[in-house]
Motif scaffolding. Sequence first.
Motif, short mmCIF file in Angstrom:
data_model
loop_
_atom_site.label_atom_id
_atom_site.label_comp_id
_atom_site.label_asym_id
_atom_site.label_seq_id
_atom_site.Cartn_x
_atom_site.Cartn_y
_atom_site.Cartn_z
N GLN A 459 16.46 15.60 -36.60
CA GLN A 459 17.12 14.93 -37.72
C GLN A 459 16.13 14.46 -38.79
OE1 GLN A 459 19.44 11.62 -36.46
NE2 GLN A 459 20.96 11.95 -38.05
N ASN A 460 15.02 13.86 -38.34
CA ASN A 460 14.06 13.34 -39.32
C ASN A 460 12.86 14.25 -39.53
OD1 ASN A 460 15.58 11.00 -39.75
ND2 ASN A 460 14.73 10.11 -37.87
N GLY A 461 12.96 15.47 -39.01
CA GLY A 461 11.88 16.44 -39.21
C GLY A 461 10.53 15.90 -38.78
N ILE A 462 9.57 16.08 -39.67
CA ILE A 462 8.19 15.72 -39.37
C ILE A 462 8.00 14.20 -39.24
CG2 ILE A 462 7.36 15.55 -41.77
CD1 ILE A 462 5.62 17.61 -39.16
N GLU A 463 8.98 13.44 -39.75
CA GLU A 463 8.88 11.98 -39.68
C GLU A 463 9.46 11.42 -38.38
OE1 GLU A 463 7.28 10.37 -41.85
OE2 GLU A 463 7.17 11.79 -43.53
N THR A 464 9.95 12.30 -37.52
CA THR A 464 10.56 11.84 -36.26
C THR A 464 9.57 11.02 -35.45
OG1 THR A 464 11.81 13.87 -36.24
CG2 THR A 464 11.75 12.63 -34.17
N ILE A 465 10.06 9.88 -34.97
CA ILE A 465 9.21 9.02 -34.13
C ILE A 465 9.32 9.50 -32.69
CG2 ILE A 465 8.83 6.66 -33.30
CD1 ILE A 465 8.35 6.78 -36.23
N ILE A 466 8.18 9.63 -32.05
CA ILE A 466 8.22 10.09 -30.66
C ILE A 466 7.65 9.04 -29.72
CG2 ILE A 466 8.28 12.57 -30.85
CD1 ILE A 466 5.30 12.50 -31.02
N GLY A 467 7.81 9.32 -28.44
CA GLY A 467 7.24 8.42 -27.44
C GLY A 467 8.24 7.38 -27.00
N GLU A 468 7.70 6.25 -26.56
CA GLU A 468 8.52 5.24 -25.91
C GLU A 468 9.74 4.82 -26.73
OE1 GLU A 468 6.32 1.88 -24.53
OE2 GLU A 468 4.91 3.22 -23.50
N ARG A 469 9.53 4.67 -28.05
CA ARG A 469 10.63 4.16 -28.85
C ARG A 469 11.43 5.28 -29.51
NH1 ARG A 469 8.07 1.92 -32.89
NH2 ARG A 469 6.01 2.43 -32.10
N GLY A 470 11.06 6.52 -29.29
CA GLY A 470 11.73 7.59 -30.01
C GLY A 470 12.08 8.78 -29.15
N VAL A 471 12.05 9.95 -29.80
CA VAL A 471 12.47 11.18 -29.15
C VAL A 471 11.45 11.59 -28.08
CG1 VAL A 471 12.95 13.62 -29.60
CG2 VAL A 471 13.53 11.88 -31.30
N ASP A 472 11.99 12.06 -26.96
CA ASP A 472 11.11 12.55 -25.91
C ASP A 472 11.00 14.07 -26.07
OD1 ASP A 472 9.46 12.11 -23.89
OD2 ASP A 472 11.01 11.83 -22.35
N LEU A 473 9.78 14.58 -26.10
CA LEU A 473 9.61 16.03 -26.26
C LEU A 473 9.38 16.68 -24.90
CD1 LEU A 473 7.17 16.19 -29.32
CD2 LEU A 473 9.65 16.15 -29.31
N SER A 474 9.69 17.97 -24.83
CA SER A 474 9.42 18.70 -23.58
C SER A 474 7.92 18.97 -23.49
CB SER A 474 10.19 20.01 -23.57
OG SER A 474 9.54 20.91 -24.44
N GLY A 475 7.47 19.35 -22.30
CA GLY A 475 6.05 19.62 -22.10
C GLY A 475 5.54 20.68 -23.07
N GLY A 476 6.34 21.75 -23.24
CA GLY A 476 5.93 22.84 -24.12
C GLY A 476 5.87 22.40 -25.57
N GLN A 477 6.84 21.57 -25.96
CA GLN A 477 6.83 21.07 -27.35
C GLN A 477 5.62 20.19 -27.60
OE1 GLN A 477 10.74 19.33 -27.27
NE2 GLN A 477 11.49 20.80 -28.79
N LYS A 478 5.34 19.32 -26.63
CA LYS A 478 4.17 18.45 -26.76
C LYS A 478 2.92 19.29 -26.93
CE LYS A 478 5.48 14.39 -24.12
NZ LYS A 478 5.38 13.80 -22.80
N GLN A 479 2.81 20.32 -26.10
CA GLN A 479 1.61 21.16 -26.18
C GLN A 479 1.47 21.77 -27.56
OE1 GLN A 479 1.37 24.07 -23.02
NE2 GLN A 479 0.07 22.68 -21.83
N ARG A 480 2.59 22.20 -28.13
CA ARG A 480 2.49 22.86 -29.44
C ARG A 480 2.18 21.86 -30.56
NH1 ARG A 480 7.78 25.80 -29.67
NH2 ARG A 480 8.24 24.61 -27.77
#
Length: 580
Positions: A459-480
């Motif tokens: 939804q927020n593209g490159i501004e998406t907040i990740i981690g504890e307070r935000g979206v959780d990424l898959s292992g493969g996404q994190k790697q990329r």
Amino acid sequence: MKKILSKIIKKYWFAILMQIIFIGLNIYFLTYPPKIIGNIVDLLYNVEENRNAIMMQIWYLLGICVVLLAVRMPWRWLTGYTPRSIERDLKDKLFEQFMRIKMTSLQNIKNGELMSYFVKDISEIRQFIYRLLSYGTRFVFTVIIATYAMMSGVNVKLTLVTLCPIIVTIFLIIKIKEYVESSFRKSQKYFTELSEYVQESTDAIRTTKAYTGEMNQLKEFIRKNRKLREANNAVDVHSTLLSTCLNICFGLCYGISLLYGSKLVLEGTITTGDFVAFNGYIGLFVGPVTWLPGIISRYKRAKLSYQRLDNVFSLEREKINVKTEDKEDDFKGNIEIKDLSFNYPENIEMVLNHINLKINKGETLGIIGTIGSGKTTLMNLLLRLYPVPNGKIQIDGKDINDIPLLTLRKHICYITQDNFLFSTSLKENIKLFKEGIEDEQIKESTKNAMIYDDIEKMQNGIETIIGERGVDLSGGQKQRVVISRAFLNKSKVVIFDDTFSALDNRTEQMVLNNVKKLVKDKTCIIISNRISDIRDADQIIVLDGGNIIESGTHESLLKEQGRYYNFYKEQTAKSQMALN
Ligand SMILES: Nc1ncnc2c1ncn2[C@@H]1O[C@H](COP(=O)(O)OP(=O)(O)O)[C@@H](O)[C@H]1O
Ligand SMILES: [Mg+2]
């Protein structure tokens, strides 16, 4: 620590001095009301004649109250300001220290411990400074000024006799405080244990749930928590003993003053007014003497905290000299490793044994090996995260220890294995401490790392907040996401430490093609357990138990029919099976 603390305290010397002056003035003016009330009592014997004098005294009293108020306001404000400022500066210094400590020292500090340095220890020091500045100073001033007022204004003998219980009590307090101290030490130990436990349990919550270990974790928590409560109870019991002691002390003071003072009044040595004033002066002592045990126990707590912080502050730092680092340098990226052996401080077996290796600028090295064979360790040494023995690693013919740390790390882009992402936006995670990067460049790098489409869908593209307070990424996404950092980097050496493991074959090949373009003129190291990632490398080494057991190109290693060949056979068999 001593140096740091005294430097910080020096910074606030003026505020401290002002606070002491205001407290002194405050105590001085506080001795007036008892005296004035005493005067009024004496004047009351003849109200008619003394009417005007009594009114004068009342105006005088009101005036003193206004002065006291005026003195108190700046003093009260300073009371909070100075300790809080010192606390802030100390926190800054401590965080700076953590950022600078050598990895070898840092790895001995647990997470929970780290939190308690910031949350507990620094606050202990602040609270002691607060007590010392506001209560300690008041204690000293009261003892001096009030005793003087009692002796000079009323009667020396009466003062000495009445204050005797206070002196005895102070000695008693010093005895009891030793118990308080030891029970407090216990309580602090259990507190740290408990906070470490909470930290670890929350980190491990997934594992705990997966293995249905919630009840075991809870039981252990209850046990630790009970221990902490018991220790805190002991602290309370000893503190109560202290306050009882104080109550008895003042009971005695008033008792003595009443008996001996009234005798002096009857004898005519002192007036009734003096007697009233004297009892008012005793009242001035109640506060300060009650604070004394508090100051002492705060001192003890702060001393322990100080020692803990001192241990952290005395840990060795990495040597970074910003002035010399900024110069233009001639870093090219030719790496030569000569007979390098290495061990972590507390390990018994060597992690790397007699490593010899040469990678020239523009070449790619592939490293393959089982888990724990020392691949990451070798990279840690290339970045000098751990101490490298002199002469064992050379870059462009220069000993790695002679290259300033910032220069070295600026030129090596290390894509780590742990895929760590900060809980901020994707953009910040990709830029990672770099300034002046355009969104367009980030977009390009995410395209190269094949994560662009995934980000576009958010939804927020490159501004998406990740981690504890935000979206959780898959292992493969994190790697990329982590890989895309490499494409932003202008460094001369690029290292990928097992960063393709969670990608599917197609994505992996596309990322690899982009990586090849990126590293055309750079030195590149790819660590992977997949042959497909490293087969095109100019040079491949097989690590096993810290030894290079085979080295060569893909073709030459296959011909050798050794470990590499076995890896290859296993992996082609697997992919055949997957195809069938
Ligand atoms: N920070 C460390 N402190 C102590 N031992 C470590 C540390 N990091 C790794 N090791 C040990 O060193 C060996 C090599 O680890 P590592 O280089 O991470 O292997 P690899 O990357 O090949 O999986 C392992 O036995 C590991 O337990
Ligand atoms: Mg590793």
